[in-house]
Design a protein around this motif. Structure first.
Motif, PDB file in Angstrom:
ATOM      1  N   ARG A 185      -6.751 -92.937  27.094  1.00 56.97           N
ATOM      2  CA  ARG A 185      -6.986 -92.621  25.476  1.00 56.97           C
ATOM      3  C   ARG A 185      -8.457 -92.570  25.157  1.00 56.97           C
ATOM      4  O   ARG A 185      -8.825 -91.406  24.521  1.00 56.97           O
ATOM      5  N   GLU A 186      -9.296 -93.261  25.964  1.00 58.45           N
ATOM      6  CA  GLU A 186     -11.057 -93.325  25.565  1.00 58.45           C
ATOM      7  C   GLU A 186     -11.662 -92.571  26.242  1.00 58.45           C
ATOM      8  O   GLU A 186     -12.871 -92.226  26.563  1.00 58.45           O
ATOM      9  N   LYS A 187     -10.847 -91.788  27.647  1.00 53.01           N
ATOM     10  CA  LYS A 187     -11.682 -91.204  28.660  1.00 53.01           C
ATOM     11  C   LYS A 187     -12.313 -90.020  28.262  1.00 53.01           C
ATOM     12  O   LYS A 187     -11.547 -89.034  27.824  1.00 53.01           O
ATOM     13  N   LYS A 188     -13.447 -89.779  28.401  1.00 56.06           N
ATOM     14  CA  LYS A 188     -14.238 -88.674  28.212  1.00 56.06           C
ATOM     15  C   LYS A 188     -14.905 -87.927  29.411  1.00 56.06           C
ATOM     16  O   LYS A 188     -15.267 -88.491  30.233  1.00 56.06           O
ATOM     17  N   ASP A 189     -15.174 -86.479  29.240  1.00 58.22           N
ATOM     18  CA  ASP A 189     -16.195 -85.901  30.480  1.00 58.22           C
ATOM     19  C   ASP A 189     -17.484 -86.094  30.042  1.00 58.22           C
ATOM     20  O   ASP A 189     -17.837 -86.692  28.978  1.00 58.22           O
ATOM     21  N   LEU A 190     -18.237 -85.306  31.013  1.00 62.25           N
ATOM     22  CA  LEU A 190     -19.813 -85.568  30.676  1.00 62.25           C
ATOM     23  C   LEU A 190     -20.158 -84.712  29.502  1.00 62.25           C
ATOM     24  O   LEU A 190     -21.254 -84.877  29.004  1.00 62.25           O
ATOM     25  N   ASN A 191     -19.505 -83.999  28.938  1.00 61.87           N
ATOM     26  CA  ASN A 191     -19.976 -83.163  27.430  1.00 61.87           C
ATOM     27  C   ASN A 191     -19.334 -83.935  26.191  1.00 61.87           C
ATOM     28  O   ASN A 191     -19.024 -83.429  25.297  1.00 61.87           O
ATOM     29  N   ASN A 192     -18.554 -85.201  26.491  1.00 66.01           N
ATOM     30  CA  ASN A 192     -17.960 -85.918  25.353  1.00 66.01           C
ATOM     31  C   ASN A 192     -16.930 -85.437  24.957  1.00 66.01           C
ATOM     32  O   ASN A 192     -16.368 -85.596  23.887  1.00 66.01           O
ATOM     33  N   LYS A 193     -16.100 -84.726  25.840  1.00 71.77           N
ATOM     34  CA  LYS A 193     -14.812 -84.285  25.209  1.00 71.77           C
ATOM     35  C   LYS A 193     -13.581 -85.184  26.100  1.00 71.77           C
ATOM     36  O   LYS A 193     -13.863 -85.625  26.973  1.00 71.77           O
ATOM     37  N   TYR A 194     -12.895 -85.308  25.190  1.00 75.55           N
ATOM     38  CA  TYR A 194     -11.533 -86.204  25.421  1.00 75.55           C
ATOM     39  C   TYR A 194     -10.522 -85.689  26.646  1.00 75.55           C
ATOM     40  O   TYR A 194     -10.797 -84.512  26.598  1.00 75.55           O
ATOM     41  N   TRP A 195     -10.527 -86.433  27.542  1.00 73.03           N
ATOM     42  CA  TRP A 195      -9.414 -85.739  28.600  1.00 73.03           C
ATOM     43  C   TRP A 195      -8.225 -85.371  27.954  1.00 73.03           C
ATOM     44  O   TRP A 195      -7.435 -84.286  28.198  1.00 73.03           O
ATOM     45  N   PHE A 196      -7.796 -86.271  27.062  1.00 78.98           N
ATOM     46  CA  PHE A 196      -6.519 -85.946  26.278  1.00 78.98           C
ATOM     47  C   PHE A 196      -6.746 -85.902  24.744  1.00 78.98           C
ATOM     48  O   PHE A 196      -7.133 -87.048  24.307  1.00 78.98           O
TER      49      PHE A 196
END
Length: 327
Positions: A185-196
């Motif tokens: 739920r909190e996981k983000k990529d290097l561009n600060n976008k949520y995975w979900f």
């Protein structure tokens, strides 16, 4: 045989008492649907030229009209097969109350979903923020958290997640699964976008996340060593509820998104409450009407689309005048 033995005495009883049984089926226009399958339509007799044509007057089509209007686009037309708008968010009414025919509530949006929050403000549901930044919401249009019940091992228990009568091993699996969902739920990529994220298009296209789209949820669960009957039942039930298909068919990405897409981060005061009304989401539909006034056609079925070099040609059938139109 059982059905026959039950229904005939009932009909005989109705006949003696002068009663009648009325069956009403609600749904899409099946007669037009059969015409669409057979392509049984006359030649076009009228042409309408528009820059934008929206097919279908459900929430998506109505939202498209609102978007165009707010972006200074006026040359659009909405076509709907039925004689009303709303699609899955339509409603009925009897002498006692209105009632939903489909979508009946709206969850609180993620704080990142500015479009929905703006719409809620436009509808008067969201009234701004208090001094601490907490959203002020119209509680008359909300309901308490939904309390589901589960009948398991010959006893009722609160909540849909099995809790009573389970082994320590099963409880450990449940805890491990929901902890993993909290992490996603909190996981983000290097561009600060949520995975979900919600809407889905706001989700990250991180390579590791995209890989989950190519794996069945069932296989991903097995790889993660989730095997308890209780947990697998819960996840299969959840996927069937949202997607219409269980863990044997939906992707791991979709299965995780069910639990990780909603962040519950807009309000600290309200968590599991939802917005709802007697007529369900048809209450929201009426807020779109100002964007389609004079720009809509009901009882019109689009049955063919032809893409040309410079434009698109759409053929529709007027189910009132019984004639075809070219747009």
């Amino acid at each position: 045989m059982v059905f026959g033995s039950l229904i005939f005495p009932f009909l005989q009883y109705c006949e003696k008492k002068g009663k009648s049984l009325l069956l009403r089926i609600t749904g899409t226009n099946h007669i037009l649907g059969h015409q669409l399958w057979a392509k049984d339509f006359p030649a076009p007799t009228e042409e309408i030229h528009k820059k934008y044509l929206i097919v279908g007057g459900g929430i998506s089509g109505l939202s498209a009209c609102r978007f165009l209007n707010k972006n200074n686009q006026d040359d659009y037309l909405l076509i709907e097969m039925e004689n009303h708008f709303g699609g899955n968010s339509s409603n009925g009414e009897n002498r006692y109350s209105k009632f939903p025919l489909g979508a009946h509530y709206l969850p609180l949006p993620n704080k990142e979903n500015k479009e929905i929050i703006d719409f809620l403000q436009e509808c008067g549901i969201y009234e701004g923020d208090d001094e601490s930044g907490e959203p002020i919401l119209d509680e008359y249009q909300m309901t308490f958290p939904q309390q589901e019940r589960l009948f398991y091992k010959n006893a009722w228990q609160n909540d849909i997640v099995p809790q009573k009568g389970i082994s320590a091993e099963v409880q450990h699996e449940l805890n491990r699964f929901f902890k993993l969902m909290d992490d996603y739920r909190e996981k983000k990529d290097l561009n600060n976008k949520y995975w979900f994220a919600i809407p889905v298009e706001d989700s990250s296209r991180e390579v590791e996340g995209v890989k989950l789209e190519k794996i069945l949820f069932k296989d991903w669960l097995k790889h993660q060593c989730f095997k308890s009957e209780e947990l697998l039942w819960l996840l299969d039930y959840s996927c069937r509820d949202d997607y219409g298909l269980g863990i044997d068919y939906v992707s791991a990405w979709a299965g995780i998104h069910y639990f990780a897409g909603r962040k519950n981060n807009w309000s600290k005061k309200y968590k599991d409450q939802v917005f709802t009304w007697p007529e369900g989401n048809a209450n929201l539909v009426k807020h779109f009407f100002k964007y389609i006034e004079g720009k809509q056609l009901t009882n019109h079925l689009v049955f063919d689309v032809k893409l040309n070099e410079n434009n698109a040609e759409i053929l529709s059938f007027d189910n009132v005048q019984k004639k075809d139109k070219k747009k």
